[in-house]
Scaffold this motif. Structure first.
Motif, PDB file in Angstrom:
ATOM      1  N   ILE A 193       0.799  -1.269  -0.105  1.00 11.62           N
ATOM      2  CA  ILE A 193       0.035   0.041  -0.144  1.00 11.62           C
ATOM      3  C   ILE A 193       0.736   1.378   0.125  1.00 11.62           C
ATOM      4  CG2 ILE A 193      -1.522   1.402   1.536  1.00 11.62           C
ATOM      5  CD1 ILE A 193      -3.111  -1.107   1.865  1.00 11.62           C
TER       6      ILE A 193
ATOM      7  N   ARG B 121       1.958   2.075  -3.523  1.00 16.21           N
ATOM      8  CA  ARG B 121       0.991   2.403  -4.262  1.00 16.21           C
ATOM      9  C   ARG B 121       0.870   3.970  -4.369  1.00 16.21           C
ATOM     10  NH1 ARG B 121      -3.605  -1.070  -5.742  1.00 16.21           N
ATOM     11  NH2 ARG B 121      -4.782   0.646  -6.526  1.00 16.21           N
TER      12      ARG B 121
ATOM     13  N   LEU C 207      -3.147  -7.037  -4.866  1.00 14.96           N
ATOM     14  CA  LEU C 207      -3.466  -5.633  -4.862  1.00 14.96           C
ATOM     15  C   LEU C 207      -3.360  -5.010  -6.302  1.00 14.96           C
ATOM     16  CD1 LEU C 207      -1.460  -4.391  -1.618  1.00 14.96           C
ATOM     17  CD2 LEU C 207      -4.043  -4.736  -1.967  1.00 14.96           C
TER      18      LEU C 207
ATOM     19  N   THR D  52      -9.522   3.266  -6.972  1.00 17.12           N
ATOM     20  CA  THR D  52      -8.959   4.281  -6.016  1.00 17.12           C
ATOM     21  C   THR D  52      -9.128   5.629  -6.546  1.00 17.12           C
ATOM     22  OG1 THR D  52      -6.775   3.797  -7.101  1.00 17.12           O
ATOM     23  CG2 THR D  52      -7.254   2.569  -5.073  1.00 17.12           C
TER      24      THR D  52
ATOM     25  N   ASN E  49      -8.161   2.997   1.513  1.00 15.37           N
ATOM     26  CA  ASN E  49      -7.570   1.722   1.745  1.00 15.37           C
ATOM     27  C   ASN E  49      -8.548   0.672   2.635  1.00 15.37           C
ATOM     28  OD1 ASN E  49      -5.060   1.676   0.511  1.00 15.37           O
ATOM     29  ND2 ASN E  49      -4.349   3.337   1.843  1.00 15.37           N
TER      30      ASN E  49
ATOM     31  N   VAL F 181      -9.813  -0.385  -1.296  1.00 19.71           N
ATOM     32  CA  VAL F 181      -8.478  -1.283  -1.635  1.00 19.71           C
ATOM     33  C   VAL F 181      -8.633  -2.824  -0.636  1.00 19.71           C
ATOM     34  CG1 VAL F 181      -5.987  -1.749  -1.589  1.00 19.71           C
ATOM     35  CG2 VAL F 181      -6.882   0.665  -2.113  1.00 19.71           C
TER      36      VAL F 181
END
Lengths: 589, 375
Positions: free
Chosen positions: A404, A407, A480, A488, A502, A506
């Motif tokens: 994450i 990202r 992911l 997103t 998130n 996500v």
């Protein structure tokens, strides 16, 4: 006048970052969410590096500079042993030839299943999962039961043929054969991934131009993925050096000395443990592995490989009358790797004494009763399950956190491109070392003072975490990356910040993938053998440790029974993995 | 001076964005010194072929891209200012966006999808959320679907849900990233009409990206035609079509007959141009041109008058029908004039067999003169 002006001008013309309403927004973000996340990533990366560099470094230092100065006497002693050069020679022959053969087999199987209409559909998806369904030690044991010169089941069958031919698995070809079985999935995974992305037009053009099936395979399809093939070869060599269960089962009885077995033997099955010689041997192993990586880097750098772009292929090549033959190859591989070794293990676990004369009327469950009544094996099952469940969950959590952080966020990237690549490299770094190297490093570094972690959950858990971090990280990233950026971005456009995006978008979408990553790690942890054999203690026996222990005691029935119990557990976890991994929310276009 | 009522809702000043290319084949410049001011309630379409930078420009307004230089303000508040290092995160900007892929969250129901933006912004009571969601669903004409998952809906329905999700927070500015390119032709037509009606009714400001010039003309108050990161022309659809600012615009918007030529003579109201199909007369050129200057003459197919009788006068040629194709309301003629070919529009019932000789005439008022030289 002129003197006073310069100091004032920079302030007015260029406000420092962080000033003004604009900078306020940004620094507040970095101060709160971003800063903590960034620090967290650094902590993870540093911890991983420390857990890798410190033990391996200490091990190398111990081998080369035992008393503060360079001292090659330990090296000399080991090199002068009669078995040393035999071991090196045998290891190179076996690993080298098995890697090349596995590469060819894996490439052909990958091509059949990805690029032709001869694929086995859902059954083909089992290919890369085979080593998960059947722990490698079970496959190796199965082949030992099948191909032993005296009591092997295959020899029992062959006796019925005229001339009574025999096979013997306890030979170089036999050992290499079982190595190949164990290595093929690694080649398959690497090569099938890039074959999937070939533009089908390349192959269609070749077929339309009059090239046959084989010509298309060797002139178009495989060259198009030459980069994947090169990296698969090096992966096979590195993995091959680390393989422990096959040589311990087959090689030991065939009198073929393999480096990995020798190291564990020095540590676990000689008294007192010869740590000095083991570190020297592991350093040699490390040198082989590093040479392979350096060679790969130079080969890969030599030519810039054309990127295969464009539409990914749904259209599969028609193979006509070849179809049944090609399908037969895949089926033969599955049968040889999984089906008949499993049958052999089942028979031995049911027979009172292992014999090639199979008589179902004497079958009983006595060996299961024996194994499951022994405290050692029950504790091992418990320990491995706990380590797999807890350790797997920790690994997934760590990888999700890092993924994450890597990202794109609503305010740009938390980690710069170079930093992100570095973090990714560190997460994958343990793959460059074999489990034996990492395991022995852990013993050298952590079993004595100040840690005194010998035979504890901590040393086992940490070692598994480090050793399997590459698999955990790759699978988590895959899970992911299936969540499109637009999802997103739509969340940001709906006024949701990072945390909400998130937590609500996500993670919920990634959960099926993350659960299957967890199951994968459980299986990997549970069937790890080489590091476990060295790190597990009397208080914390684990599955791999007990399997080798029973094997070393030469009791085949209980060994087969225990291997079956383990196979049942890992197969169950793999099936859960498959069921969970299915994409529940198919996107309709 | 503009009155306060027409104060710009979105104001972009001197915006730059550059992508570095790794192979070093020159950088890509998707936004090259763009200045654009959009009034409240205006519908502006960013039009151009793929790679012209229209999507990057839209994403910069959204905050999904960070430009290198320039300034963007939305509803009077600066959201990006390179000189002050100001970058307001996308979730803090007073906008909503509709994506090409719809970008509905597949794990949430239609209701949850639409409720999401409300809950992101503030704590709201269950009743408030439900009221807002149902109002938004009614606006897009999907009353009964709130319990469905996006995967169960058709493309057109999904895009309506996406629209409802964008409308539910009463954002003043809505950004559209080619929202209709994934739905089929019939639904696209319906949604277009619905979108225009809704925009007139609710009064939001719209910035809409598309490569479809027909869509742009139908929707826009003003069209910004983009060419490699620059706004080539910014004007009302009628103006962009009728008076294209450049050859690029003329070719991209509608069908154009284009002829390169040299100005032979120029007077106050007429320009004579020597081209490959002969001398063309254009009246009242938009920009003055001097004799000897290289220009491009342009006229639209529908301004070509095609008759069977030979005629005399300026801008008259004789040619042969190379091919005619019927398209419902009219027919398109390909006419060979010497070595050149032009396109003309003719009545659907007129008979023009292939190979038949025709006379072609274009009124000087319909000939537009564009700057010549490099395309």
């Amino acid at each position: 006048m002129t003197v006073a002006a310069p100091p004032a001008s920079p302030r007015t013309s260029a406000p420092a970052p962080g000033e003004g309403p604009a900078g306020g927004t940004r620094s507040r973000w970095l101060g709160r969410g971003g800063g903590i996340v960034r620090i967290g990533v650094f902590v993870v990366v540093l911890a991983l590096l420390a857990l890798l560099v410190y033990p391996i470094g200490r091990m190398v230092v111990k081998a080369l500079v035992p008393d503060g100065q360079l001292d090659l006497s330990a090296f000399g002693t080991v090199v002068q042993q009669g078995w040393f050069w035999d071991t090196i020679r045998d290891t190179v022959i076996v690993v080298g030839s098995a890697a090349v053969i596995a590469l060819v087999v894996g490439a052909v199987l990958a091509w059949i299943n990805e690029r032709t209409d001869a694929g086995l559909g859902w059954l083909g998806t089992f290919m890369p999962l085979l080593p998960l369904l059947m722990p490698p030690i079970a496959t190796a044991t199965g082949w030992y039961f099948l191909g032993s010169p005296d009591a092997g089941f295959l020899n029992g069958l062959l006796k019925l043929l005229p001339g009574s031919p025999t096979i013997n698995i306890l030979t170089y070809p036999g050992l290499i054969f079982v190595y190949v079985l164990e290595l093929v999935p690694y080649a398959y995974i690497t090569i099938s991934g890039s074959l999937r992305n070939i533009d089908p037009a390349l192959e269609e053009a070749s077929r339309v131009s009059g090239a046959g099936l084989l010509k298309t395979l060797f002139r178009v399809s495989l060259p198009a993925v030459s980069q994947a093939i090169v990296s698969a070869l090096f992966l096979l060599i590195v993995t091959g050096f680390a393989i422990y269960s096959t040589p311990v089962v087959i090689g030991t009885n065939a009198n073929i000395n393999i480096l990995s077995v020798q190291i564990v033997k020095l540590m676990q099955f000689s008294y007192p443990p010869d740590l000095q010689s083991a570190t020297v041997l592991t350093t040699v192993l490390l040198a082989f592995v590093l040479c392979a990586w350096i060679l790969q880097q130079s080969v890969m750098r030599r030519g810039r490989y054309a990127m295969i772009s464009g539409r990914s292929g749904q259209s599969k090549m028609r193979t006509g009358r070849w179809r049944y033959l090609l399908r037969g190859i895949t089926i033969a591989y599955l049968v040889v790797t999984a089906v008949i070794p499993l049958i052999a293990v089942i028979i031995v676990s049911l027979q009172p004494f292992w014999t090639s004369a199979v008589d179902p009327s004497v079958f009983n469950l006595q060996h299961f009763a024996t194994v499951l009544s022994r405290r050692n094996s029950v504790t091992a099952l418990q320990t491995s399950v706990i380590l797999g469940v807890v350790g797997g969950a920790i690994a997934v959590a760590v990888c999700v956190f890092v993924a994450i952080a890597r990202r794109r966020t609503s305010y740009g990237f938390l980690l710069g491109p170079r930093m992100a690549a570095f973090v990714d490299g560190v997460m994958r770094l343990p793959a460059a070392f074999s489990h034996i190297v990492i395991g022995l490093g852990f013993i050298v570094a952590f079993s004595g003072p100040p840690f005194n972690w010998n035979g504890t959950y901590i040393i086992l858990g940490l070692c598994y975490l480090v050793a399997f971090m590459p698999q955990a990280s790759t699978t988590t990233n895959n899970a992911l990356s299936q969540i499109g950026n637009d999802l997103t971005e739509a969340s940001y456009m709906s006024h949701a910040g990072e945390l909400r995006t998130n937590l609500r978008v996500v993670l919920p979408l990634a959960i099926p993938g993350l659960l299957s990553t967890w199951a994968l790690l459980f299986v990997l942890f549970a069937s790890e053998v080489s590091a476990s054999t060295m790190l597990a203690g009397a208080k914390t026996p684990v599955i791999g440790f007990v399997l080798v222990d029973i094997w070393e005691n030469g009791t085949f029935g209980p060994m087969a029974a225990f291997a079956l119990v383990v196979t049942a557990i890992t197969s169950a976890a793999t099936v859960i993995l498959l069921l969970l991994g299915r994409q529940r929310f198919r996107r309709v276009r | 001076m503009t009155a306060t009522t027409t104060a710009p809702q979105v104001e972009i000043t001197g915006l730059h964005k550059r992508f570095k290319r790794r192979s070093g084949a020159g950088d890509v410049v998707p936004i090259d010194d763009v200045t654009l001011s959009i009034a409240a309630g205006e519908f502006v379409v960013l039009l151009g072929p793929s790679g012209c930078g229209k999507t990057t420009l839209l994403r910069s307004i959204a905050g999904l891209e960070r430009p290198d230089a320039g300034r963007i303000s939305i509803t009077g508040t600066d959201v990006f200012d390179a000189s002050r290092r100001l970058f307001l995160a996308p979730n803090k900007r007073p906008i909503s966006m509709i994506f090409q892929s719809y970008a509905l969250w597949p794990h949430m129901t239609v209701f949850q999808n639409i409720a999401y933006p409300i809950k992101s912004r503030r704590r709201a009571s269950k009743q408030e959320v439900a009221d807002s969601v149902h109002r938004a669903l009614a606006q897009v004409g999907l009353k009964d679907l709130h319990n469905q998952y996006p995967g169960q809906l058709s493309g057109g329905q999904q895009q309506r849900v996406a629209l409802a999700r964008a409308l539910v927070t009463d954002a003043k500015v809505l950004l559209f990233d080619e929202p209709l390119s994934n739905v089929d032709a019939k639904v696209r037509e319906e949604l277009r009409v619905q979108l225009v009606e809704m925009q007139r009714e609710l009064g939001f400001t719209a910035v809409y990206v598309t490569h479809d010039q027909a869509e742009a003309m139908e929707l826009a108050d003003r069209i910004a035609v983009l060419n490699s990161g620059r706004i080539e022309q910014l004007a009302a659809p009628r103006e962009v079509y009728g008076r294209p600012a450049s050859r690029y615009v003329a070719e991209f918007v509608g069908v154009a007959n284009l002829f390169e030529g040299i100005v032979a003579s120029a007077s106050d109201d007429t320009l004579e141009i020597d081209t490959t199909i002969g001398r063309l007369r254009a009246s009242a050129p938009a920009s003055p041109a001097r004799p000897g200057e290289a220009v491009v003459a342009m006229f639209r197919p529908e301004d070509v008058v095609v008759t069977a009788d030979p005629q005399q006068g300026g801008n008259v040629w004789s040619g042969t029908i190379a091919h005619s194709s019927f398209s419902g309301a009219a027919q398109t003629l390909q006419i060979d004039i010497g070595a050149e070919r032009i396109q003309a529009l003719a009545d659907k019932d007129a008979a023009f067999p292939d190979g038949s000789p025709v006379a072609v005439r274009v009124e000087p008022a319909e000939v537009h003169v564009l700057a010549g030289g490099a395309r």
